[in-house]
Design a protein around this motif. Structure first.
Motif, PDB file in Angstrom:
ATOM      1  N   VAL A 218       0.890  -1.169   0.000  1.00  0.00           N
ATOM      2  CA  VAL A 218       0.000   0.000   0.000  1.00  0.00           C
ATOM      3  C   VAL A 218       0.923   1.212   0.000  1.00  0.00           C
ATOM      4  O   VAL A 218       1.767   1.358   0.886  1.00  0.00           O
ATOM      5  N   PHE A 219       0.778   2.068  -1.000  1.00  0.00           N
ATOM      6  CA  PHE A 219       1.580   3.290  -1.060  1.00  0.00           C
ATOM      7  C   PHE A 219       0.806   4.412  -0.389  1.00  0.00           C
ATOM      8  O   PHE A 219      -0.377   4.629  -0.669  1.00  0.00           O
ATOM      9  N   LEU A 220       1.502   5.112   0.488  1.00  0.00           N
ATOM     10  CA  LEU A 220       0.937   6.278   1.176  1.00  0.00           C
ATOM     11  C   LEU A 220       1.835   7.465   0.877  1.00  0.00           C
ATOM     12  O   LEU A 220       3.047   7.293   0.695  1.00  0.00           O
ATOM     13  N   SER A 221       1.270   8.663   0.892  1.00  0.00           N
ATOM     14  CA  SER A 221       2.117   9.857   0.789  1.00  0.00           C
ATOM     15  C   SER A 221       2.919   9.993   2.069  1.00  0.00           C
ATOM     16  O   SER A 221       2.462   9.604   3.146  1.00  0.00           O
ATOM     17  N   ASP A 222       4.097  10.582   1.946  1.00  0.00           N
ATOM     18  CA  ASP A 222       4.916  10.912   3.111  1.00  0.00           C
ATOM     19  C   ASP A 222       4.139  11.818   4.060  1.00  0.00           C
ATOM     20  O   ASP A 222       3.281  12.589   3.609  1.00  0.00           O
ATOM     21  N   GLY A 223       4.474  11.757   5.317  1.00  0.00           N
ATOM     22  CA  GLY A 223       3.954  12.756   6.258  1.00  0.00           C
ATOM     23  C   GLY A 223       2.703  12.318   6.995  1.00  0.00           C
ATOM     24  O   GLY A 223       2.034  13.165   7.608  1.00  0.00           O
ATOM     25  N   PHE A 224       2.390  11.045   6.942  1.00  0.00           N
ATOM     26  CA  PHE A 224       1.205  10.562   7.652  1.00  0.00           C
ATOM     27  C   PHE A 224       1.586   9.368   8.538  1.00  0.00           C
ATOM     28  O   PHE A 224       1.116   8.241   8.356  1.00  0.00           O
ATOM     29  N   PRO A 225       2.458   9.617   9.533  1.00  0.00           N
ATOM     30  CA  PRO A 225       3.043   8.504  10.293  1.00  0.00           C
ATOM     31  C   PRO A 225       2.030   7.710  11.092  1.00  0.00           C
ATOM     32  O   PRO A 225       2.157   6.485  11.213  1.00  0.00           O
ATOM     33  N   ARG A 226       1.011   8.384  11.609  1.00  0.00           N
ATOM     34  CA  ARG A 226       0.084   7.640  12.486  1.00  0.00           C
ATOM     35  C   ARG A 226      -0.835   6.726  11.677  1.00  0.00           C
ATOM     36  O   ARG A 226      -1.155   5.622  12.085  1.00  0.00           O
ATOM     37  N   THR A 227      -1.223   7.185  10.482  1.00  0.00           N
ATOM     38  CA  THR A 227      -2.034   6.309   9.619  1.00  0.00           C
ATOM     39  C   THR A 227      -1.179   5.147   9.109  1.00  0.00           C
ATOM     40  O   THR A 227      -1.631   4.000   9.058  1.00  0.00           O
ATOM     41  N   ALA A 228       0.086   5.445   8.774  1.00  0.00           N
ATOM     42  CA  ALA A 228       0.986   4.378   8.312  1.00  0.00           C
ATOM     43  C   ALA A 228       1.121   3.321   9.401  1.00  0.00           C
ATOM     44  O   ALA A 228       1.051   2.116   9.124  1.00  0.00           O
ATOM     45  N   GLU A 229       1.268   3.770  10.632  1.00  0.00           N
ATOM     46  CA  GLU A 229       1.431   2.812  11.731  1.00  0.00           C
ATOM     47  C   GLU A 229       0.146   1.996  11.940  1.00  0.00           C
ATOM     48  O   GLU A 229       0.183   0.789  12.167  1.00  0.00           O
ATOM     49  N   ARG A 230      -0.975   2.672  11.824  1.00  0.00           N
ATOM     50  CA  ARG A 230      -2.274   2.005  11.979  1.00  0.00           C
ATOM     51  C   ARG A 230      -2.412   0.873  10.939  1.00  0.00           C
ATOM     52  O   ARG A 230      -2.849  -0.220  11.251  1.00  0.00           O
ATOM     53  N   LEU A 231      -2.004   1.145   9.715  1.00  0.00           N
ATOM     54  CA  LEU A 231      -2.121   0.130   8.652  1.00  0.00           C
ATOM     55  C   LEU A 231      -1.090  -0.983   8.831  1.00  0.00           C
ATOM     56  O   LEU A 231      -1.377  -2.158   8.600  1.00  0.00           O
ATOM     57  N   ASP A 232       0.085  -0.577   9.251  1.00  0.00           N
ATOM     58  CA  ASP A 232       1.144  -1.562   9.501  1.00  0.00           C
ATOM     59  C   ASP A 232       0.687  -2.551  10.582  1.00  0.00           C
ATOM     60  O   ASP A 232       0.886  -3.756  10.467  1.00  0.00           O
ATOM     61  N   ARG A 233       0.064  -2.013  11.617  1.00  0.00           N
ATOM     62  CA  ARG A 233      -0.389  -2.857  12.742  1.00  0.00           C
ATOM     63  C   ARG A 233      -1.381  -3.924  12.303  1.00  0.00           C
ATOM     64  O   ARG A 233      -1.397  -5.006  12.850  1.00  0.00           O
ATOM     65  N   VAL A 234      -2.211  -3.600  11.290  1.00  0.00           N
ATOM     66  CA  VAL A 234      -3.183  -4.616  10.858  1.00  0.00           C
ATOM     67  C   VAL A 234      -2.673  -5.414   9.655  1.00  0.00           C
ATOM     68  O   VAL A 234      -3.433  -6.117   8.994  1.00  0.00           O
ATOM     69  N   GLY A 235      -1.371  -5.293   9.375  1.00  0.00           N
ATOM     70  CA  GLY A 235      -0.747  -6.243   8.454  1.00  0.00           C
ATOM     71  C   GLY A 235      -0.496  -5.771   7.035  1.00  0.00           C
ATOM     72  O   GLY A 235      -0.055  -6.567   6.202  1.00  0.00           O
ATOM     73  N   TYR A 236      -0.757  -4.499   6.725  1.00  0.00           N
ATOM     74  CA  TYR A 236      -0.453  -4.032   5.363  1.00  0.00           C
ATOM     75  C   TYR A 236       1.027  -3.670   5.258  1.00  0.00           C
ATOM     76  O   TYR A 236       1.616  -3.144   6.202  1.00  0.00           O
ATOM     77  N   GLU A 237       1.577  -3.946   4.077  1.00  0.00           N
ATOM     78  CA  GLU A 237       2.970  -3.562   3.812  1.00  0.00           C
ATOM     79  C   GLU A 237       2.932  -2.122   3.284  1.00  0.00           C
ATOM     80  O   GLU A 237       2.355  -1.855   2.232  1.00  0.00           O
ATOM     81  N   ILE A 238       3.513  -1.213   4.028  1.00  0.00           N
ATOM     82  CA  ILE A 238       3.389   0.216   3.702  1.00  0.00           C
ATOM     83  C   ILE A 238       4.668   0.752   3.070  1.00  0.00           C
ATOM     84  O   ILE A 238       5.756   0.512   3.561  1.00  0.00           O
ATOM     85  N   ARG A 239       4.499   1.506   1.985  1.00  0.00           N
ATOM     86  CA  ARG A 239       5.641   2.249   1.416  1.00  0.00           C
ATOM     87  C   ARG A 239       5.196   3.701   1.300  1.00  0.00           C
ATOM     88  O   ARG A 239       4.098   3.977   0.815  1.00  0.00           O
ATOM     89  N   GLN A 240       6.052   4.604   1.719  1.00  0.00           N
ATOM     90  CA  GLN A 240       5.678   6.025   1.672  1.00  0.00           C
ATOM     91  C   GLN A 240       6.452   6.736   0.566  1.00  0.00           C
ATOM     92  O   GLN A 240       7.632   6.468   0.364  1.00  0.00           O
ATOM     93  N   LEU A 241       5.768   7.611  -0.124  1.00  0.00           N
ATOM     94  CA  LEU A 241       6.366   8.304  -1.266  1.00  0.00           C
ATOM     95  C   LEU A 241       6.180   9.811  -1.117  1.00  0.00           C
ATOM     96  O   LEU A 241       5.138  10.264  -0.631  1.00  0.00           O
ATOM     97  N   PRO A 242       7.164  10.595  -1.574  1.00  0.00           N
ATOM     98  CA  PRO A 242       7.015  12.051  -1.504  1.00  0.00           C
ATOM     99  C   PRO A 242       5.982  12.535  -2.525  1.00  0.00           C
ATOM    100  O   PRO A 242       6.047  12.175  -3.697  1.00  0.00           O
ATOM    101  N   MET A 243       5.046  13.337  -2.079  1.00  0.00           N
ATOM    102  CA  MET A 243       3.974  13.838  -2.951  1.00  0.00           C
ATOM    103  C   MET A 243       3.789  15.336  -2.742  1.00  0.00           C
ATOM    104  O   MET A 243       2.717  15.875  -2.989  1.00  0.00           O
ATOM    105  N   SER A 244       4.840  16.029  -2.293  1.00  0.00           N
ATOM    106  CA  SER A 244       4.667  17.424  -1.881  1.00  0.00           C
ATOM    107  C   SER A 244       4.175  18.312  -3.031  1.00  0.00           C
ATOM    108  O   SER A 244       3.380  19.225  -2.815  1.00  0.00           O
ATOM    109  N   GLN A 245       4.633  18.055  -4.256  1.00  0.00           N
ATOM    110  CA  GLN A 245       4.293  18.959  -5.361  1.00  0.00           C
ATOM    111  C   GLN A 245       2.898  18.673  -5.922  1.00  0.00           C
ATOM    112  O   GLN A 245       2.127  19.591  -6.203  1.00  0.00           O
ATOM    113  N   ALA A 246       2.548  17.399  -6.054  1.00  0.00           N
ATOM    114  CA  ALA A 246       1.184  17.069  -6.499  1.00  0.00           C
ATOM    115  C   ALA A 246       0.167  17.612  -5.497  1.00  0.00           C
ATOM    116  O   ALA A 246      -0.902  18.107  -5.874  1.00  0.00           O
TER     117      ALA A 246
END
Ligand code: CIR
Length: 266
Positions: A218-246
């Motif tokens: 599951v790709f998430l934008s950078d800068g959302f650590p608590r949501t990333a952790e929430r998803l990680d806890r329930v077993g999703y493999e998380i990758r974060q990507l920089p999306m500052s300009q979009a």
């Protein structure tokens, strides 16, 4: 769980133009930097390729500043490319510009036709269902034109309202697996996801909901650590990507690609 709706063989992207600095934005927080946009876009493409998918990157189009958001002018469903009709006048021409590429890549093309409007950012697809959010960009006439196409391809259609403060339905929602949706609390509170398990983004991290499940990660934008952790806890493999300009142009991960599989719907 079939896993079908999260398994993609292909993605289609469009490189950002130099004119991306003039892209549409609801609130002006400054123009994006074209070079940084290009670097973030390249990282996104590389990340999709690392999942094993074949990713085609189309040439930039200077005439259309928002054309990097290639999700909006088309919908890829069951091996068919459906050309949509963006509401924004500066984006209408993106459809004709994309047609030759989709004709080359897809065995079948269908047209939404006018006068209604639908943006791909308002369409969330599961294995069996196409959810369409009415929004400032997607109207009832557009939905009425889309319905017979979607139903003919074997999907149910669910039409819901997008709260006015959200640009596109998928600005604050995404499919994590065939039964699970990630959504902002305000979108989830409308009740539109009945029948799905809903995971809400952490408080203040609504933008995390514009995620994409693309094959395993599951790709998430950078800068959302608590949501990333929430998803990680329930077993999703998380990758974060920089999306500052979009993000300066109200765009995110889903908008930057058309994801598809050339297998037909089972
Ligand atoms: C627009 O306003 O059309 C672009 N600046 C952003 C489009 C984002 N697309 C999407 O959420 N699917």
């Amino acid at each position: 769980m079939s896993g079908h709706s999260i398994t993609f063989t292909h993605a289609l992207c469009r490189a950002p133009s130099r004119s991306v600095t003039a892209g549409l934005r609801a609130e002006d927080r400054g123009a994006p930097d074209a070079d940084l946009f290009a670097r973030e876009h390249a990282a996104y493409v590389a990340a999709l390729r690392r999942t094993g998918a074949e990713v085609t990157v189309l040439e930039p189009q200077e005439a259309f500043p928002d054309s990097v958001f290639i999700e909006d002018p088309a919908l890829c469903l069951a091996g068919v490319a459906i050309l949509l009709r963006p509401e924004a006048p500066t984006r209408r021409g993106e459809v004709a510009a994309l047609r030759p590429d989709l004709s080359r890549l897809f065995p079948e093309i269908r047209d939404l036709g006018g006068p209604g409007c639908v943006d791909g950012g308002d369409i969330l697809c599961s294995d069996t269902e196409v959810m369409v959010g009415l929004s400032a960009r997607t109207d009832a006439a557009g939905v009425a034109a889309l319905r017979p196409i979607v139903e003919d391809l074997g999907y149910r259609m669910r039409v819901v309202e997008t709260p006015a403060e959200i640009l596109h339905f998928k600005t604050e929602s995404s499919l994590l697996d065939p039964e699970t949706i990630l959504a902002s609390p305000r979108l989830a509170a409308t009740g539109c996801f009945s029948g799905y398990r809903v995971i809400e983004t952490a408080s203040g991290e609504e933008g995390a909901a514009n995620a994409i499940r693309f094959n395993a990660p599951v790709f998430l934008s950078d800068g959302f650590p608590r949501t990333a952790e929430r998803l990680d806890r329930v077993g999703y493999e998380i990758r974060q990507l920089p999306m500052s300009q979009a993000a300066l142009l109200d765009g995110g991960l889903s908008c930057l690609s058309l994801r598809y599989s050339l297998r037909l719907k089972p």
